[in-house]
Design an enzyme around this catalytic site. Structure first.
Site, PDB file in Angstrom:
ATOM      1  N   ASP A 122       0.717  -1.394   0.102  1.00 56.46           N
ATOM      2  CA  ASP A 122       0.292   0.167   0.132  1.00 56.46           C
ATOM      3  C   ASP A 122       1.252   1.233  -0.095  1.00 56.46           C
ATOM      4  O   ASP A 122       1.663   1.772   0.878  1.00 56.46           O
ATOM      5  CB  ASP A 122      -0.648  -0.399   1.072  1.00 56.46           C
ATOM      6  N   GLU A 140       1.823  -0.377  -4.650  1.00 55.98           N
ATOM      7  CA  GLU A 140       0.766   0.460  -5.550  1.00 55.98           C
ATOM      8  C   GLU A 140       1.499   2.311  -4.946  1.00 55.98           C
ATOM      9  O   GLU A 140       1.867   2.670  -4.166  1.00 55.98           O
ATOM     10  CB  GLU A 140       0.052   0.823  -4.217  1.00 55.98           C
TER      11      GLU A 140
HETATM   12  C1  GLC Z   1      -4.211   3.079  -0.214  1.00 58.45           C
HETATM   13  C2  GLC Z   1      -5.151   2.451  -0.951  1.00 58.45           C
HETATM   14  C3  GLC Z   1      -6.210   3.529  -0.418  1.00 58.45           C
HETATM   15  C4  GLC Z   1      -6.410   3.929   1.319  1.00 58.45           C
HETATM   16  C5  GLC Z   1      -4.785   4.516   1.852  1.00 58.45           C
HETATM   17  C6  GLC Z   1      -4.148   4.359   2.687  1.00 58.45           C
HETATM   18  O1  GLC Z   1      -4.158   4.614  -1.704  1.00 58.45           O
HETATM   19  O2  GLC Z   1      -5.753   1.929  -1.274  1.00 58.45           O
HETATM   20  O3  GLC Z   1      -7.832   2.328  -0.244  1.00 58.45           O
HETATM   21  O4  GLC Z   1      -7.406   4.523   2.317  1.00 58.45           O
HETATM   22  O5  GLC Z   1      -3.878   3.820   0.671  1.00 58.45           O
HETATM   23  O6  GLC Z   1      -3.977   3.050   3.672  1.00 58.45           O
END
Ligand code: GLC
Ligand code: CA
Length: 531
Positions: A198, A265
């Site tokens: 994440d 991500e």
């Molecule tokens: C990422 C996740 C999202 C979350 C954020 C904070 O972007 O995909 O859903 O709210 O991180 O952890």
């Protein structure tokens, strides 16, 4: 490797299947539905959004124990059974790992905030107020407001890039890194096939915590409009070059276990900057940074082609591309582009050179669901109206029974299912030979069967007329090649020089047809031709 040839399917545990009748999806529910990704779709891996112990302020992205399952979702035993049951079906399991922040209820943070001299104080980022008072710098939280929260008891601010209940861990502290690597090993030891990390580029910030520059002139928005957060250039509050050293370490931890996969991500759209996350050589970075360029592309053939060509060109030789059209943070594919175009987009995703990640329900063409104000749950939407993500997180429709088979009759699902759930359900679409689900299943089978499609070369075709994006997938050793031709317009188009047998089409009525020497495309139609 499997993550190059294969296809990943994202499961959002809150909404896949309720197993105990409380209206919320859970791990026993996912286990009951594993035949769907494994057999009905035939994907290679599922990625599960977080199911760890959490107060659920950000629906599980606020982790209070990295090594346990939240009771909403079941038990640790359920997670172990899920991994075993998936493996029995030849399906890999990728877990969501949230390195940048924990929940404020995590014992680490509880200790950290208990006093300035607590040994865990430095596990998070604490700072005195600015000289004139107020937060230490101008950084903003993605979810609105300043990225600093005042702690009355100890008289300092702590940093949170997201909610105040999601304090950022201090990855410059070696003890933090060790604890996080131990948590990763906890799951690797239990058979997890890898991790989706994440917002992993956030873990390293400017060590001097310098102010972010203020945006001078608003250029064309790269991502969706994030409101106040877009008023700063996020130069210092994330993505410090030291992050690559962390990724190298992460990779070393994971590589001690053969065949595991890591994907980050990382919201970076500039192709070369994104490609840096592959590392300088094999094993030096993550296996892949998620490539979100198509998520934010306008529906224009030339623009899609440009983004694919650019990315394909910068992926290093030791890396492998990947593409994403939806996830639990973005408006649904079928609503962004419309239902007909969603089919064309899905054909693109499943025929490109690069690992596709499919968001659950996009294979059904589920639309973004309108959530009445009193049922909105996402903290982002509650804080910044318009940015709520509930509409893409609604329960999966399985059949024509009550609540479309997601939870028992008489139980209210945690989010509304939206109109026509029964007609959009898996069961209904399986009965309809030309449904979007059957198109996706057909494309997945084709991709799996044909080496040119899962690992062949990619070359865009300049012969395609304006409004059409066409490309060739081929293998050097002489197996069949395929032309994929996608009509991005609502007009009929002709692509010269494409002859062969149609092996897939978005309308599901042309397979077996002889095409060429000019390939005719209907409005919003995509066709795959064996050449
Ligand atoms: C990422 C996740 C999202 C979350 C954020 C904070 O972007 O995909 O859903 O709210 O991180 O952890
Ligand atoms: Ca449940």
């Amino acid at each position: 490797m499997w993550w190059e040839d294969g296809v990943v399917y994202q499961v959002y545990p809150f909404s896949f299947q309720d197993g105990n009748g409380d209206g919320i999806g859970d791990l026993p529910g996912v286990i009951d539905r594993l035949d769907y990704p494994a057999e009905t779709l035939g994907v290679d891996a599922v990625w599960l959004s977080p199911f760890y112990r959490s107060p659920m302020d950000d629906f599980g992205y606020d982790v209070a124990d990295y090594c346990d399952v939240d009771p909403i979702f079941g038990s640790l035993g359920d997670a172990e059974r899920l991994i075993a049951e998936a493996h029995r079906r030849g399906l890999r399991v990728i877990l969501d790992f949230v390195p940048n922040h924990s929940s404020s209820e995590h014992p680490w943070f509880v200790a950290s905030r208990s006093s300035r001299s607590n040994p865990k104080r430095d596990w998070y980022t604490w700072r005195d107020p600015a000289p004139g008072g107020g937060p230490p710098n101008n950084w903003l939280s993605v979810f609105g407001g300043p990225a600093w929260e005042w702690d009355e008891a100890t008289g300092q601010y702590y940093l949170h890039s997201f909610l105040a209940s999601q304090p950022d861990l201090n990855w410059r502290n070696p003890e933090v890194r060790r604890a996080m690597y131990d948590a990763m090993r906890f799951w690797l030891d239990r058979g997890a096939d890898g991790f989706r990390f994440d917002v992993v580029h956030y873990v390293m910030k400017d060590p001097g915590l310098r102010d972010d520059p203020v945006v001078e002139a608003s250029g064309p928005g790269v991502f969706k409009d994030l409101g106040e957060y877009d008023s700063l250039v996020h130069l210092h509050d994330k993505g410090h070059p030291d992050v690559h050293e962390v990724l190298r370490e992460i990779r070393r931890v994971v590589d001690a276990y053969p065949g595991r996969y890591t994907v980050g991500e990382i919201h970076v759209l500039e192709p070369a900057a994104l490609a840096a996350y592959y590392g300088r050589s094999e094993g030096d970075g993550l296996h892949m940074p998620f490539n979100f360029t198509l998520l934010y592309a306008p529906w224009e053939a030339a623009e899609f082609r440009r983004r694919v060509d650019e990315f394909d060109a910068v992926v290093p030789a030791h890396g492998w591309p990947n593409y994403v059209l939806g996830n639990h943070d973005e408006p649904r594919l079928a609503t962004r582009f419309g239902p007909g175009r969603a089919r064309v987009a899905m054909m693109l995703l499943l025929t490109l050179r690069g690992t596709p990640t499919i968001y659950y329900g996009d294979e059904l063409g589920l639309p973004e669901v309108e959530i009445p104000p009193e049922r909105q749950q996402d903290p982002w939407g509650l804080r910044v109206p318009g940015l709520g993500r509930d509409g893409c997180r609604t329960p999966m429709p399985w059949d024509r029974s009550a609540n479309a088979g997601f939870c028992p009759e008489g139980v209210e699902p945690w989010l509304p299912q939206g109109p026509a759930a029964a007609e959009r359900s898996v069961a209904a679409q399986l009965e309809d030979p030309s449904s979007m689900l059957n198109l996706v299943r057909h494309l997945l089978r084709l991709r799996r069967r044909e080496p040119a499609l899962h690992r062949g070369e990619y070359r865009a075709l300049d012969e395609a007329p304006e409004g059409c994006y066409a490309f060739l997938r081929s293998v050097a050793d002489g197996g069949p090649g395929f032309v994929v031709a996608l009509n991005f317009t609502d007009r009929e188009l002709e692509v010269p020089g494409v002859g062969g047998e149609v092996v897939a089409d978005t309308g599901m009525h042309r397979v077996g047809e002889r095409a060429g020497p000019v390939l005719a495309l209907g409005p919003d139609e995509g066709v795959v031709v064996a050449v």
